[in-house]
Design a protein around this motif. Sequence first.
Motif, mmCIF file in Angstrom:
data_model
loop_
_atom_site.group_PDB
_atom_site.id
_atom_site.type_symbol
_atom_site.label_atom_id
_atom_site.label_comp_id
_atom_site.label_asym_id
_atom_site.label_seq_id
_atom_site.Cartn_x
_atom_site.Cartn_y
_atom_site.Cartn_z
ATOM 1 N N ALA A 173 0.823 -1.212 0.000
ATOM 2 C CA ALA A 173 0.000 0.000 0.000
ATOM 3 C C ALA A 173 0.855 1.260 0.000
ATOM 4 N N ALA A 174 2.028 1.204 0.624
ATOM 5 C CA ALA A 174 2.894 2.383 0.723
ATOM 6 C C ALA A 174 3.652 2.679 -0.565
ATOM 7 N N VAL A 175 3.843 1.650 -1.431
ATOM 8 C CA VAL A 175 4.745 1.850 -2.572
ATOM 9 C C VAL A 175 4.103 1.690 -3.944
ATOM 10 N N TRP A 176 2.932 1.041 -4.060
ATOM 11 C CA TRP A 176 2.455 0.654 -5.388
ATOM 12 C C TRP A 176 2.139 1.860 -6.277
ATOM 13 N N LYS A 177 1.682 2.944 -5.701
ATOM 14 C CA LYS A 177 1.328 4.106 -6.522
ATOM 15 C C LYS A 177 2.558 4.716 -7.186
ATOM 16 N N TYR A 178 3.691 4.654 -6.512
ATOM 17 C CA TYR A 178 4.918 5.182 -7.107
ATOM 18 C C TYR A 178 5.400 4.289 -8.246
ATOM 19 N N LEU A 179 5.207 2.980 -8.095
ATOM 20 C CA LEU A 179 5.556 2.063 -9.179
ATOM 21 C C LEU A 179 4.702 2.341 -10.411
ATOM 22 N N VAL A 180 3.410 2.461 -10.212
ATOM 23 C CA VAL A 180 2.509 2.740 -11.334
ATOM 24 C C VAL A 180 2.839 4.090 -11.964
#
Length: 500
Positions: free
Chosen positions: A398-405
């Motif tokens: 939850a903490a990192v997936w948006k940055y990957l996308v």
Amino acid sequence: MTLFSNGMGLLVQMVSTVALARLLTPADFGVVTMVTTFSLLLVNFGVNGFTEAIIQREEIDHSLATNLFWINICAGILLTVGFAAAGSLMARFYGNASVEYIAVGISLTILITSTSVMHLALLMRAMHFSLVSTNDFLSRVVSVAVSVLLAWSGWGYWALVVGAIAQPLSQSIGAWILCSWVPGFPCRLAGMGSIVRFALNVYGRFSLNYFTRNMDNLLVGWRFNAQALGFYKKAYDLFALSALVQSLTTVAVSALSRLNRDSVQYRKYLLNILAVTAFVGMGVGAELTLIGKDVIRLLLGPNWEESGRIFTYFGPGIGAMFLYGTHGWIQLSIGRADRWFRWGVVEFVVTGLLFIVALPWGPAGIAVAWTASFWILTIPAFWYAGRPIQFGVVPVIAAVWKYLVASLLAGCASAVIIRGFPSLSFVAVSGPVGAVSRIAAISALFGALYLGAVILLHQGCAPLYQVAGLLREMVPWAQFSRSPADGATCGTGASEALTL
């Protein structure tokens, strides 16, 4: 302060690379790398082990520090002699006679490094990171200056060897000046066994990680030649930007170790660390994938085009490498170096198998294996590290997936735009001017798209405010302006370290 110092250190190293790449040949770098592939493992005995034991332990006194100092010195002497004697075996393994003589010179770095381990650990325990970081930065400057001067004088690969010796020597001198603690005579002391076991578990984990990280150099140097290894090593050096994150291990462990009894605060700090790391790592990884060839062409010159091609396969793994470098902070801060060691076995096996499968495709295949290994291991590593404290992988994702996308969207969009307009003037220009133009234009395009995607996915600018606030706190000028009376001398630092 540690991050700032290491960033400046990388800048100095970049300047060194620019100069040395024009004064030395890829084979010069390759033949020294053949030796340092083994020596750096022994150099870090004590640096990785006793340092963490000193920092993580709740209490430490003069007698305990003295015993650890002499254990480290004795180990340094034995390892130095053993490594120098093994030079002929390494020369036969690589089929290169120069390796034997280089090994004798490089062996001195093992003993010299062992003399400063305890002093630096005491400074870090007292959280005098500004002093430690400044000392490390200055030692890098000395090393680079020596290497460049000797390379310019025509010393060939010996310029790299002498520079490698100059760094731990200057660092040790600085450590003894900054930390006035003086070891006494060793004595019998209860509790030494548990500390040594902790240190050996940490060093065992480091050793497995080291073998994993350097198996690529070993395989490329053995299967191909010194020149191929030289091209590969320079591409890997740009890939290994996660050293900036790994350099923060002592800082993170010092802080998290004091929070591991407060699960709420511990999780909050850890998730904040992961979010910021993902924000920076995913962005840097995607951007360097787009501009890596031009960066290497600009820094190293036209003779290093092969390194740029190899780096293209490294780039997509940088973001995962940044994140993966933080999972060990959990293990160390909760005192479970044994679990960290066991995970190292898994990492070694998985990455080693990927290297063996990829070896027929040459250095580029090894680069692909590196990228794949980080993406495969990151989530399982956090799952295993968090089990003793019931810290699952769902909060991590939850903490990192948006940055990957966001990095994927921005990177793909940038590539489509660049390829869709081949008539743009900066795309076709050759030489340094063209490289600079492409780096500037692509970085600006990707940066705008990436920040826009982050804002869109988070439905606001909160991540940007978080990073901006952190950057304000990291400004080092206040640290440099402190007077010696504020704790910049090592008598105070050692005293604090021995009583905290």
